[in-house]
Design an enzyme around this catalytic site. Structure first.
Site: not given
Ligand SMILES: Cc1cc2nc3c(=O)[nH]c(=O)nc-3n(C[C@H](O)[C@H](O)[C@H](O)COP(=O)(O)OP(=O)(O)OC[C@H]3O[C@@H](n4cnc5c(N)ncnc54)[C@H](O)[C@@H]3O)c2cc1C
Ligand code: SF4
Ligand code: FES
Lengths: 638, 250
Positions: A42, A45, A284, A330, A435, A441
């Site tokens: 994500g 990562g 959103s 929220r 949050r 993001l």
């Molecule tokens: C619908 C929606 C809308 C949102 N809108 C906003 C917004 O407008 N603004 C904002 O700031 N935030 C928003 N958020 C929150 C934000 O998107 C997330 O909190 C953020 O993107 C998380 O990023 P991350 O890199 O931590 O994890 P993620 O993007 O969730 O990535 C997780 C990664 O871990 C991998 N993974 C997980 N478990 C394992 C495992 N056991 N083995 C291997 N790989 C694994 C997955 O494959 C993925 O690649 C939103 C969330 C949602 C659900």
């Protein structure tokens, strides 16, 4: 156990600079000798893997999707915050810090929050340099808008697909390193265990989801950037594959879990329409800039929304929180919606929704303007529900969305296991008990682009002489065998109920007793019920297919097995916090007019939990929160 | 409502596949297509059969993972929609639906409805980026971009990498996907410096991955969930010729 948050010395504004000045460095020639595993692609990562690859470390990047570009960050719509003050409306790093701390109900560390606000400036620069097509003013400068809980415009956006565009930027940076050979990519691989040697994180055990093979991967440091576990409620805004397994397995190996019960419920998702439903879709939050939220003034209203005259509508957010109105944070907006729905004012076929109305905005700004701002969201709404929101109000409803809790990390984003780092939504930091929109993001990106590259170097500087870590050690073998046994055990149960049945039952239980509102009796009940359900799962689940091939049911079963344990810990956490703060609303602790009542005298700390074994009670370790810059005040949005 | 399904079942990459019949009764028309498959899988598991493997994750039309051929059409009968955003209300009660994986030489079938689309990642890896390191980017306002240009770049950047364009093309060409990225980058000042090298490298990689050539049937645009325009392909051809003509790398 005393938790050392490692907050650097000096005034708040200088802490991060002071840290960077003193942090140890790794000579470019030595970086090649060091291996780093990054789980998750994500924003957190892929930005971390790309940055570390660029610097010359050997990086292995893992995700369970078929391509890193599909990590859940791709789904974020609204925007990303940065204190750029391009609108000259009084924004600053300090103000963003203050808003975030207050928005999080004073349950986050000052130093971390300040650093996130500080790094927000660089993130926008970085993303623009990568070619992220943010919204622009006609003169060519960046545009922005405001989000819930703040009174300035600091949210940058790429239409309603900000997460997608930011992620593509990070993914492209990652793929550039893959092309150069500095990052090795392992998509469709799921981490199933963490390997610890002499007290340090040294590798992971993964399952190749295409072949079923179990593999060992060794490294000098392991980064978990595996996102949130809000899918534990089954119905949530998260992607189907989101889960808490990676952090949970690390927790069972000794990493502490912090604030697990703080799960944000988002006020603007589409309401549930039936039992078959697999997820709830988010609309959103940015829609609240122009949409007005209301319910009918009279209970059990059956008229269509457009037939209800203005004076028979209750704009309850504007009524209760005049200063913030439809942009109230929220937790406040979600609870206010639940309150109206529970009181019998809900709308829609299942009476489980409230209206989000654009008629005024369309009248004032014209349909074209609204279309340009939110067009894809209106299209999505039409596709899913069959209703045209340009003509009648949308129906929205609260749903589980974001986990503020996660692995406990210090200022360096390192967990209590040396060499194990947690970034993005997988850690607990920065957001506190709630949050603010568009901060996640940001947090995920800055953790990966700007923080981990310094703090991991500081750790790795002492590892230069360690030499290659071998995966042929007893520790790896033991972990591999445990993983294989767990998989075989699940397959052998051959019961009568599907994995989804258990997930849905657990989710409903958590939503009812550890969701938008909680109380002592309910939480105790939920703990007992979760234990029973977990036992039933291990006796009666049916996992079809084979071990040594692609098997989605098996993947799900492993994740749900962990969810029982995470769910139980969530309830423990909620039970021990005798106060209401942010996402945690304990019914026993509220003001006469129904607002949350925080208790700073007794609960101004981070709850970090230690795993004490399968049948043990989790152990609570407190990290006191010390506020030097801003004294906690009652959080009022009236 | 009731549906008859004919679903492609294939054990693995090497095995031969075949169509298998399934009947589902009493479905809710508001169900999404994938929720209908979930319902089928629940039934298969309880009956002791192996569930159908299909790719999906976000179920919001944004991750690009859920593609399949439905009655011979990529992502099914609705235009500009992913499979997860398709609902049973688009079908008739009692209808027979043919469900197959995306078929293209560059997308080998992995199991049932799942295909391997990693070729797309390798195309991006060959040049689909701006070569900027992390950390010290100039202030974002130092690079003004007109509203119009940003919007146009966005239109191309919106590609979700689903592969429907490839699956729907009789030549199995990846021209729409590749050209979308090339256009996104070529329009923006940040991407201009590397435009020649980028287009040459990405087109070479596209060819190396066994994607077919574009013969301008324009079928891709019709099925693309993001409505990516075939004008992107024209832009890619222009960029390619420009790069060849000036014979420069960079
Ligand atoms: C619908 C929606 C809308 C949102 N809108 C906003 C917004 O407008 N603004 C904002 O700031 N935030 C928003 N958020 C929150 C934000 O998107 C997330 O909190 C953020 O993107 C998380 O990023 P991350 O890199 O931590 O994890 P993620 O993007 O969730 O990535 C997780 C990664 O871990 C991998 N993974 C997980 N478990 C394992 C495992 N056991 N083995 C291997 N790989 C694994 C997955 O494959 C993925 O690649 C939103 C969330 C949602 C659900
Ligand atoms: S161009 Fe369209 S059809 Fe092709 S991969 Fe991108 S989004 Fe999918
Ligand atoms: S499941 Fe993500 S686009 Fe369909």
């Amino acid at each position: 156990m005393i938790l050392d948050s490692k907050i650097p010395q000096g005034p708040l504004e200088q802490k991060w600079d002071n840290y960077k000045k003193k942090a140890k460095l790794v000579n470019p020639a030595n970086r090649k000798k060091l291996d780093i595993i990054v789980v998750g692609t994500g924003l957190a990562g892929s930005s971390a893997a790309a940055s570390l690859g660029e610097m010359g470390y050997n990086v292995k990047s893992f995700c369970f999707q078929d391509s890193p570009r599909r990590a859940h960050s791709v789904a974020a719509q609204g925007g990303v915050n940065a204190a750029k003050n391009y609108k000259n409306d009084g924004d600053s790093v300090y103000r963003m810090f203050a808003d975030t701390l207050k928005g999080g109900d004073f349950r986050a560390r000052e130093a971390n929050v300040y650093r996130m606000a500080e790094c927000s400036l660089n993130l926008i620069d970085q993303a623009v340099a990568q070619g992220v097509p943010f919204g622009r003013e006609y003169g060519g400068y960046l545009n922005n808008r405001s989000f819930g809980g703040v009174q300035v415009s600091r949210t940058f956006y790429a239409r309603g697909q900000t997460g997608q565009q930011l992620l593509l930027g990070a993914y492209q940076a990652l793929m550039r390193q893959v092309g150069k050979g500095s990052v090795q990519l392992f998509s469709r691989h799921e981490m199933l265990d963490l390997v610890i040697i002499d007290g340090k994180a040294r590798g992971i055990i993964v399952r190749n989801l295409d072949t079923g093979e179990i593999e060992r991967h060794a490294a000098h440091a392991v980064i978990l950037a595996t996102g949130g576990y809000g899918k534990i409620y089954y119905l949530s805004t998260l992607a189907m594959g989101c889960n808490g397994s990676a952090i949970w397995r690390a927790h069972k190996k000794g990493a502490l879990m912090a604030s697990p019960s703080w799960i944000q419920v988002h006020p603007t998702s589409l309401p549930q329409s039936g039992d078959y439903q697999s997820k709830l879709t988010l609309m959103s939050e940015s829609l609240r800039n122009d949409g007005r939220i209301w319910v009918p003034a009279k209970q059990d209203e059956n008229r269509a929304p457009n037939d209800i005259p203005e004076n028979e509508r209750d704009y309850y957010l504007e009524r209760r929180y005049p200063a913030f109105g439809n942009l109230a944070p929220r937790d406040i907006s979600s609870r206010a919606a639940k309150e109206r729905i529970d009181a019998g004012y809900g709308t829609g076929p299942l009476k489980n929704a409230v209206y989000l109305d654009f008629s005024k905005a369309i009248k004032e700004q014209g349909k074209e303007k609204i279309k340009e701002k939110y067009g894809n969201l209106f299209d999505m709404y039409l596709k899913i529900t069959g209703y045209d929101a340009y003509k009648e109000p949308m129906m929205i409803s609260p749903s589980a969305h974001f986990s503020m809790g996660g692995l406990w990390v210090d200022y360096e984003l390192m967990t209590t296991i040396p060499g194990l780092f947690a970034l993005g939504e997988a850690n607990f930091a920065d957001h506190g008990a709630n949050r603010l929109g568009a901060n996640s993001l940001l947090q995920a990106s800055v953790d990966g682009y700007f923080i981990a590259p310094y703090t991991i170097a500081n750790y790795l500087a002492d590892e230069i002489h360690t030499g290659k870590i071998s995966p042929d050690t007893p520790e790896f073998e033991q972990a591999e065998n445990a993983v294989k046994k767990q998989i075989q055990d699940l397959m052998n149960i051959k019961g009568t109920k599907t994995v989804d049945y258990f997930h849905k039952t657990l989710g409903k239980l958590l939503y009812d007793y550890c969701g938008l509102a909680r109380n002592e009796k309910g939480l105790q009940y939920a703990i007992q019920e979760i234990r029973k359900l977990k036992q039933e799962f291990h006796k009666d689940v049916r996992v079809s297919g084979q071990v040594n091939t692609m098997n989605a049911e098996l993947e799900k079963a492993g994740r749900v097995a962990d969810y029982f344990e995470i769910g139980e810990l969530m309830c423990y956490d909620a039970l021990t916090r005798n106060e209401s703060c942010g996402a945690h609303f304990r019914e026993e602790f509220q003001t006469p007019d129904g607002e949350a009542m925080r208790n700073d005298a007794e609960y101004q700390f981070i709850s970090a939990w230690k795993w004490t074994g399968e049948n043990g009670e989790p152990e609570l370790i407190r990290e006191p929160l010390i506020f030097e810059e801003i004294q906690p005040t009652v959080r009022s949005y009236k | 409502m009731d549906l008859h399904l004919k679903i492609w079942r294939q054990k693995d990459r090497k095995s031969e596949g075949k169509l298998v019949n399934y009947d589902l009764k009493g479905l809710n028309p508001h169900m999404s297509f994938l929720e209908m498959l979930d319902t089928l899988n629940e039934k298969l598991i309880i009956e002791g059969d192996e569930p159908v493997e299909f790719d999906h994750d976000c179920r919001e039309g944004i991750c690009g993972q859920c593609g399949m051929m439905i009655n011979g059409i990529a992502h099914g009968p609705l235009k500009h929609t992913t499979t997860c955003q398709l609902h049973l209300r688009s079908f008739k009660d009692g209808e027979t639906i043919l469900i197959e994986p995306f078929k293209a030489e560059a997308f080998p079938v992995k199991k049932d409805l799942k295909v391997d689309r990693s070729a797309f990642d390798r195309i991006i890896s060959s040049g689909g980026f701006v070569s900027v390191n992390t950390g010290q980017a100039p202030d974002a306002t130092a690079i003004p971009v007109t509203h119009q240009t940003a919007e146009e770049a966005f239109d191309s950047a919106a590609c979700i990498g689903c592969g429907a364009c490839v699956a729907t093309c009789k030549n199995g060409s990846a021209a729409l996907f590749t050209s979308a990225k090339i256009t996104h980058m070529a329009l923006l000042p940040q991407g201009k410096e590397e435009r020649s090298k980028r287009v040459l490298d990405m087109v070479a990689q596209m060819d190396a991955e066994l994607f077919g050539h574009c013969s301008n049937t324009e079928a891709c645009e019709v099925e693309c969930p993001q409505g990516i325009s075939v004008l992107n392909i024209a832009r890619m051809n222009f960029e390619y010729n420009r790069a060849l003509f000036f014979n420069k790398k960079g």
